[in-house]
Design an enzyme around this catalytic site. Structure first.
Site, PDB file in Angstrom:
ATOM      1  N   ASP A  99     -60.558 -11.525 -56.624  1.00 45.15           N
ATOM      2  CA  ASP A  99     -61.163 -12.147 -55.454  1.00 45.15           C
ATOM      3  C   ASP A  99     -60.034 -12.661 -54.558  1.00 45.15           C
ATOM      4  O   ASP A  99     -59.097 -13.302 -55.048  1.00 45.15           O
ATOM      5  CB  ASP A  99     -62.042 -13.327 -55.903  1.00 45.15           C
ATOM      6  CG  ASP A  99     -63.337 -13.412 -55.125  1.00 45.15           C
ATOM      7  OD1 ASP A  99     -63.255 -13.448 -53.884  1.00 45.15           O
ATOM      8  OD2 ASP A  99     -64.403 -13.441 -55.748  1.00 45.15           O
ATOM      9  N   ASP A 200     -63.311 -12.592 -49.786  1.00 47.42           N
ATOM     10  CA  ASP A 200     -64.300 -13.632 -49.510  1.00 47.42           C
ATOM     11  C   ASP A 200     -64.473 -13.859 -48.006  1.00 47.42           C
ATOM     12  O   ASP A 200     -63.476 -14.030 -47.289  1.00 47.42           O
ATOM     13  CB  ASP A 200     -63.803 -14.931 -50.175  1.00 47.42           C
ATOM     14  CG  ASP A 200     -64.864 -15.999 -50.249  1.00 47.42           C
ATOM     15  OD1 ASP A 200     -65.899 -15.736 -50.878  1.00 47.42           O
ATOM     16  OD2 ASP A 200     -64.645 -17.090 -49.694  1.00 47.42           O
ATOM     17  N   GLU A 256     -66.480  -9.198 -48.119  1.00 49.42           N
ATOM     18  CA  GLU A 256     -67.756  -9.902 -48.038  1.00 49.42           C
ATOM     19  C   GLU A 256     -67.977 -10.299 -46.580  1.00 49.42           C
ATOM     20  O   GLU A 256     -67.132 -10.975 -45.988  1.00 49.42           O
ATOM     21  CB  GLU A 256     -67.741 -11.160 -48.919  1.00 49.42           C
ATOM     22  CG  GLU A 256     -69.114 -11.802 -48.991  1.00 49.42           C
ATOM     23  CD  GLU A 256     -69.100 -13.289 -49.320  1.00 49.42           C
ATOM     24  OE1 GLU A 256     -70.116 -13.802 -49.773  1.00 49.42           O
ATOM     25  OE2 GLU A 256     -68.063 -13.948 -49.098  1.00 49.42           O
ATOM     26  N   HIS A 332     -72.759 -14.042 -57.988  1.00 48.60           N
ATOM     27  CA  HIS A 332     -72.681 -15.473 -58.310  1.00 48.60           C
ATOM     28  C   HIS A 332     -73.283 -16.375 -57.229  1.00 48.60           C
ATOM     29  O   HIS A 332     -73.348 -17.587 -57.423  1.00 48.60           O
ATOM     30  CB  HIS A 332     -71.216 -15.839 -58.531  1.00 48.60           C
ATOM     31  CG  HIS A 332     -70.429 -15.662 -57.261  1.00 48.60           C
ATOM     32  ND1 HIS A 332     -70.169 -14.423 -56.713  1.00 48.60           N
ATOM     33  CD2 HIS A 332     -69.881 -16.561 -56.413  1.00 48.60           C
ATOM     34  CE1 HIS A 332     -69.495 -14.577 -55.585  1.00 48.60           C
ATOM     35  NE2 HIS A 332     -69.298 -15.867 -55.383  1.00 48.60           N
ATOM     36  N   ASP A 333     -73.685 -15.804 -56.091  1.00 45.72           N
ATOM     37  CA  ASP A 333     -74.281 -16.596 -55.015  1.00 45.72           C
ATOM     38  C   ASP A 333     -75.784 -16.367 -54.892  1.00 45.72           C
ATOM     39  O   ASP A 333     -76.409 -16.887 -53.961  1.00 45.72           O
ATOM     40  CB  ASP A 333     -73.656 -16.215 -53.659  1.00 45.72           C
ATOM     41  CG  ASP A 333     -72.214 -16.642 -53.538  1.00 45.72           C
ATOM     42  OD1 ASP A 333     -71.841 -17.655 -54.153  1.00 45.72           O
ATOM     43  OD2 ASP A 333     -71.457 -15.959 -52.812  1.00 45.72           O
TER      44      ASP A 333
HETATM   45  C1  GLC Z   1     -68.391 -16.814 -50.496  1.00 45.43           C
HETATM   46  C2  GLC Z   1     -68.428 -16.963 -51.993  1.00 45.43           C
HETATM   47  C3  GLC Z   1     -69.093 -18.255 -52.322  1.00 45.43           C
HETATM   48  C4  GLC Z   1     -68.276 -19.376 -51.734  1.00 45.43           C
HETATM   49  C5  GLC Z   1     -68.047 -19.169 -50.230  1.00 45.43           C
HETATM   50  C6  GLC Z   1     -66.938 -20.030 -49.730  1.00 45.43           C
HETATM   51  O1  GLC Z   1     -69.647 -16.692 -49.932  1.00 45.43           O
HETATM   52  O2  GLC Z   1     -69.035 -15.858 -52.572  1.00 45.43           O
HETATM   53  O3  GLC Z   1     -69.266 -18.424 -53.704  1.00 45.43           O
HETATM   54  O4  GLC Z   1     -68.912 -20.594 -51.942  1.00 45.43           O
HETATM   55  O5  GLC Z   1     -67.672 -17.851 -49.926  1.00 45.43           O
HETATM   56  O6  GLC Z   1     -65.712 -19.584 -50.233  1.00 45.43           O
END
Ligand code: GLC
Ligand code: CA
Length: 556
Positions: A99, A200, A256, A332-333
């Protein structure tokens, strides 16, 4: 180095390190724990493991607040543990994707500690500092985890920007020194031999010039920050990253990108864009929001299948031949897939989990399996606030129930239970011994109470399990070009019960049929002329589809 596209045929397994396997009984998952479970992951048949952040972090946002990009979180082990895990993974033919969290750092990162010392500190400009305007925040932006996106810092009397929690200050990507730091930390890991990065919220790194106010709906307290996505220099920065770093390695990248449209994705992942390989889009997980817009994604509505089909299909069609999709139900979200998109009623759970797997894995793109999804793990069905751990969920409760008072406690608890990220973060269920074989100590976060029924041991002993079904789905992709490269067309978009589509490649057609209901329905797509290659029932009733039945046909 020549870039190959092995990632188009690959399937990824996501490991949430904190909750995967504890090796020293401190209750926290760790790297030696992951190493000890690599053969399990290999058995599933996947090609790549994506590890959520394992870097040093105060864990305000479970590792997404990094205080040292080149150090391992002590609770997870040492750099030697990491090297051993990587070596073992490679020896099993598994690749490792890390990540990369560089939209922001932790406020405990050395750069930020320096930055907040004085205006002439060499690190001041690593972050986004602004003077107050009329004694207030510099603009109306709201943090994505509730409250203002600005935090006042007494020392120099300025605000800093944080799109997430106030312990996650945003980096200033317009500063070339920041970019150089990022390229160098990427090379540090790539030179160790890792195989890629999941980036991320990477579409938020380039902030709009002048940081203008965001659109503010009368009912909300803060302005939106959605216009930050795809900012003015995003393409430029991603191309620079590609040219200076990625192009030198044979790796896989996924960005992402909350809010990204297929058109945006083609800009960043188009086969000739030289930026990223694929994006994580949010269209399908974003369906069924709350009718009270202020509450955003907090709701407990069952999904609308037509909306789901539209959301997934538009991506399949737009990217075909030009860019590349990533396919996921959960991470995980998100809530657990089977609980959100189908049902975790014990009567149907196993079939429903297989049905969802089929629907997604037979599409065009790289599938991601989130730990436990291959077991049909479910939501935790929390009933009390004290059961939660996640900062996003706790902040939302505070904001909407206590501060704004726009929803009552019981209703908000129902919404949280359905959509909290904590559903995904309960420890992995390995067997039916105490704490599911995750730890012999006290787990950092309670296991889902159903671990005695749903676990890896039980799955591995049952040849009809979700695990072995996922194994078949992965094998199908590895052995059939139509699964990898075929184009996609949805059948009867308006059908509210069944999700069916065709994939075509050269002379081959694959037909995928999934009943999303617990009822018997009749559908005729000409499947009698096809060869059934996979199904979640042991017999075939042709046009009759039973509860959550899912089938894959090849038609020559
Ligand atoms: C992304 C991650 C999440 C995190 C956010 C801030 O969306 O997947 O888990 O809280 O970014 O880094
Ligand atoms: Ca541990």
């Amino acid at each position: 180095m020549a870039q190959s596209d092995w990632w188009k045929k690959a399937v990824v397994y996501q490991v949430y390190p904190m909750s995967f396997q504890d090796s020293n009984n401190d209750g926290i998952g760790d790297l030696p724990g992951i190493t000890s479970r690599l053969s399990y992951i290999k058995k599933l048949g996947v090609d790549v493991i994506w590890l959520n952040p394992i870097y040093k972090s105060p864990n305000r946002d479970n590792g997404y607040d990094i205080s040292d990009y080149q150090a391992i979180q002590p609770a997870y082990g040492t750099m030697t543990d990491f090297d051993e895990m990587l070596k073992k993974a490679h020896s099993l033919g598994l690749k490792i994707m890390m990540d990369l969290v560089v939209n922001h750092t932790s406020d405990q990162h050395e750069w930020f500690k320096e930055s907040r010392k004085s205006k002439d500190n060499p690190y001041r400009d690593y972050y986004i500092w602004r003077d107050p305007v009329d004694g207030h925040e510099p603009n109306n932006w709201g943090s994505r985890f509730d409250g203002s996106a600005w935090k006042f810092d007494e020392t120099m009397g300025q605000y800093y920007l944080h799109l997430y929690t106030e312990e996650q200050p945003d980096l200033n990507w317009d500063n070339p020194k920041v970019r150089e730091e990022v390229w160098s930390l990427m090379c540090f890991w790539l030179d160790k031999g890792i195989d890629g990065f999941r980036m991320d919220v990477i579409n938020l790194i380039s902030k709009p010039v002048g940081l203008p106010d965001g659109e503010k709906k009368p009912e909300s307290k803060y302005g939106s920050t959605s216009m930050i996505a795809g900012g003015p220099h995003l393409n430029e920065y991603l191309r620079e990253m590609n040219q200076k770093v990625l192009s030198k390695y044979d790796v896989m990248t996924v960005g992402e990108m909350p809010g990204a449209t297929p058109k945006d994705a083609l800009e960043y992942t188009g086969f000739d864009s030289h930026e990223l390989n694929m994006v994580f889009q949010f269209s399908h997980v974003g369906i069924s929001g709350n009718s009270d817009k202020r509450l955003g994604h907090w709701n407990d509505e069952p999904i609308n299948l037509v909306d789901l089909k539209k959301a997934l299909s538009k991506w399949e069609i737009a990217l075909d031949g030009k860019g590349w999709n990533s396919l996921y139900w959960s991470n995980h979200d998100q809530s657990r897939a089977v609980s959100r998109f189908a049902t975790d009623d014990p009567k149907y759970r196993v079939r429903a989990a297989k049905m969802l797997g089929t629907t997604l894995h037979m599409m065009q793109g790289t599938p991601y399996v989130y730990e436990g999804e291959e077991l049909g793990m479910t939501n935790a069905h929390y009933t009390e606030l004290a059961q939660y751990e996640d900062v996003q969920s706790l902040n939302a409760y505070k904001e909407f129930v206590e501060i704004e008072k726009i929803v009552d406690k019981e209703t908000m608890l129902k919404y949280l239970a359905f959509r909290t990220r904590d559903n995904a973060r309960t420890p992995m269920q390995w067997d039916d011994t105490e704490n599911g074989g995750f730890t012999q100590g006290r787990p950092w976060f309670a296991l889902n109470s159903n671990y005695k029924e749903i676990n890896a041991k039980e799955n591995l002993e049952d040849e009809d399990s979700v695990f072995y079904y996922y194994q078949k789905l992965i094998e199908l992709r590895h052995n059939n070009d139509v699964v990898v490269y075929g184009d996609y067309s949805v059948i009867d978009l308006d059908d509210e019960e069944v999700f069916s589509y065709r994939r075509r490649y050269n002379d081959e057609t694959m037909l995928v049929i999934s009943n999303f209901t617990d009822k018997d329905v009749i559908r005729d797509y000409g499947q009698v002329n096809g060869k059934l290659i996979l199904s979640n029932y042991s017999d075939n009733k042709n046009t009759r589809l039973r509860a959550y039945e899912s089938k894959v046909y090849l038609i020559e």
